[in-house]
Design an enzyme around this catalytic site. Sequence first.
Site, PDB file in Angstrom:
ATOM      1  N   LYS A 107       0.987  -1.186  -0.006  1.00  0.00           N
ATOM      2  CA  LYS A 107       0.024  -0.025   0.165  1.00  0.00           C
ATOM      3  C   LYS A 107       0.740   1.185   0.042  1.00  0.00           C
ATOM      4  O   LYS A 107       1.688   1.296   0.799  1.00  0.00           O
ATOM      5  CB  LYS A 107      -0.704   0.063   1.206  1.00  0.00           C
ATOM      6  CG  LYS A 107      -1.680   1.205   1.195  1.00  0.00           C
ATOM      7  CD  LYS A 107      -3.094   1.050   0.604  1.00  0.00           C
ATOM      8  CE  LYS A 107      -3.998   2.186   0.313  1.00  0.00           C
ATOM      9  NZ  LYS A 107      -3.517   2.731  -1.102  1.00  0.00           N
TER      10      LYS A 107
ATOM     11  N   GLY B 135      -2.650   8.271  -4.316  1.00  0.00           N
ATOM     12  CA  GLY B 135      -2.019   9.392  -4.847  1.00  0.00           C
ATOM     13  C   GLY B 135      -0.913   9.745  -4.120  1.00  0.00           C
ATOM     14  O   GLY B 135      -0.482   9.423  -2.992  1.00  0.00           O
ATOM     15  N   ASP B 136       0.016  10.709  -4.537  1.00  0.00           N
ATOM     16  CA  ASP B 136       1.206  11.403  -3.852  1.00  0.00           C
ATOM     17  C   ASP B 136       1.529  12.629  -4.690  1.00  0.00           C
ATOM     18  O   ASP B 136       0.503  13.125  -5.380  1.00  0.00           O
ATOM     19  CB  ASP B 136       2.367  10.341  -3.989  1.00  0.00           C
ATOM     20  CG  ASP B 136       3.437  10.773  -2.932  1.00  0.00           C
ATOM     21  OD1 ASP B 136       3.236  10.590  -1.733  1.00  0.00           O
ATOM     22  OD2 ASP B 136       4.421  11.399  -3.241  1.00  0.00           O
TER      23      ASP B 136
ATOM     24  N   SER C 273      -6.925   5.969   3.647  1.00  0.00           N
ATOM     25  CA  SER C 273      -6.955   4.951   2.565  1.00  0.00           C
ATOM     26  C   SER C 273      -7.135   3.526   3.110  1.00  0.00           C
ATOM     27  O   SER C 273      -8.221   2.838   2.411  1.00  0.00           O
ATOM     28  CB  SER C 273      -5.616   4.753   1.808  1.00  0.00           C
ATOM     29  OG  SER C 273      -5.308   6.054   0.907  1.00  0.00           O
TER      30      SER C 273
ATOM     31  N   LYS D   1       5.535   1.596  -3.323  1.00  0.00           N
ATOM     32  CA  LYS D   1       5.187   3.137  -3.884  1.00  0.00           C
ATOM     33  C   LYS D   1       5.499   2.810  -5.165  1.00  0.00           C
ATOM     34  O   LYS D   1       6.140   2.106  -5.892  1.00  0.00           O
ATOM     35  CB  LYS D   1       6.368   3.935  -3.222  1.00  0.00           C
ATOM     36  CG  LYS D   1       5.962   5.279  -3.102  1.00  0.00           C
ATOM     37  CD  LYS D   1       5.261   5.854  -2.031  1.00  0.00           C
ATOM     38  CE  LYS D   1       4.680   7.372  -2.487  1.00  0.00           C
ATOM     39  NZ  LYS D   1       3.949   7.662  -1.127  1.00  0.00           N
TER      40      LYS D   1
ATOM     41  N   THR E 210      -4.220  13.845   5.240  1.00  0.00           N
ATOM     42  CA  THR E 210      -3.077  13.932   5.425  1.00  0.00           C
ATOM     43  C   THR E 210      -2.841  14.989   6.180  1.00  0.00           C
ATOM     44  O   THR E 210      -1.995  15.183   7.190  1.00  0.00           O
ATOM     45  CB  THR E 210      -2.169  13.614   4.105  1.00  0.00           C
ATOM     46  OG1 THR E 210      -2.566  12.580   3.398  1.00  0.00           O
ATOM     47  CG2 THR E 210      -0.719  13.700   4.499  1.00  0.00           C
TER      48      THR E 210
END
Length: 445
Positions: A90, A165-166, A377, A126, A210
């Site tokens: 994840k 997302g990032d 998430s 990632k 976040t």
Amino acid sequence: MDARLEAIRGTVLARNPGEGEFHQAVTEVFESLGPVHDRHPEFLEGAVLERLCEPERQIIFRVPWTDDAGRVQINRGFRVEFNSALGPYKGGLRFHPSVYLGIVKFLGFEQIFKNALTGMPIGGGKGGSDFDPRGRSDAEVMRFCQSFMTELYRHIGEYTDVPAGDIGVGGREIGYLFGQYKRITNRYESGVLTGKGISWGGSLVRPEATGYGTVIFTEEMLKTRGKSFDGQRVVVSGTGNVAINAIAKAQSLGAIVVACSDSSGYIVDDAGIDVALLRQVKEVERGRLKDYETRRPAVTYVDGGSVWDVDATVALPCATQNELDGDAAARLVRNGLIAVGEGANMPSTRDAVAVFQDSGVLFGPGKAANAGGVATSALEMQQNASRDSWTFAHTEQRLTEIMVGIHDRCAATADEYGDPGNYVLGANIGGFVKVADAMLAQGLI
Ligand code: NDP
Ligand code: 2IT
């Protein structure tokens, strides 16, 4: 550093040349883990650290697409499936021109410990690409995402690997990626991606999580000194998903956020940032921070420079890795800084962390302070698995409980290992022991 760990670190660095950010993340974790190995010799015997530093699987692929002029463009895609001891891999996808294997591996490595700290059943991974979404049309972004997913789909799944997302990947990109996954597999598999839109399987609070979580964690740190956000003068770096929601939450707790930045410059707004205007400029119009200045009198825009030149009592770095160095840290401390909460991943250099810790500033490292995004998430995955959708209030309450829990676990672990208030030690040891125990229990894999 403990001599046994130093030897392992040397091997890891030699096996992964040219991956500076990965080396930095590994070194920072290893520096905390000496005392754990005194208490748990079985971790050394089982070569847990050597295994942890070698990803279970690394995928690198070509992403061909055509731009609006019909020209062929080629980017490189990555997914590093780092550790699945606690659950499916994840972690987010980052689209930014600086992305290469070393960045993806540092992020994936951090994600293992962060995800363990949340208490949710998620492993660490990632991915991303060196694709630069800036200046690209929606149609170009869609074609890129479709091509990216045309390779990635065979490696991911609800029980295997769940991206999100990032930097450079938000709701728009997750939509295009989900659509292509569904089309290729002919499955409406909601749990394969998180950060989805609310009407098609997303979770309320995930967009805010976040930034909100970073502020909740920092508020808990402040409480240990009898303080709170109320009345603090706050500086936030970045104006993306994490930064904007951190600004909103800090101001809702009574702070005045006086400055924020993008990669071109920063603004100083002594009256406190107008979050609605900021969202309009950055989220709706996808504009630049400079556009904020033109619409609000008495705001200063500084082209280039560093937002850390602005004095603050609380700093929330929410942009990118290594954006706050030792000199900036020393200047902030001289001018009254009392707390730092890392919304970004590894935004403070090792020198900066040393300055904060040596001067007694409350310092919440990213793998603890920004864990609210991935935790929410995991709440989205829970809702998908039960085909349910929760209210904003319920989901926010869960997020708050998780962040307070992470804070308390880090603080208790730091106490247990004889270094009260050291959240770096608490986060690294707390996350590591959980993963290490699970790895040993699952045998040599
Ligand atoms: P966004 O893409 O939404 O925003 C990124 C912001 O950081 C933008 O303001 C961008 O400026 C700035 N930025 C990015 N790269 C650089 C750079 N090299 N130099 C200077 N400024 C830069 O990303 P997010 O808000 O999602 O992510 C921000 C940080 O938070 C990252 O470190 C990410 O890993 C971390 N994070 C994100 C989570 C999430 O849920 N999204 C969860 C946990 C951590 P510009 O617009 O000019 O490029
Ligand atoms: O760094 C991170 O924790 C994220 N980008 C969020 C990952 C996720 O799976 O929600």
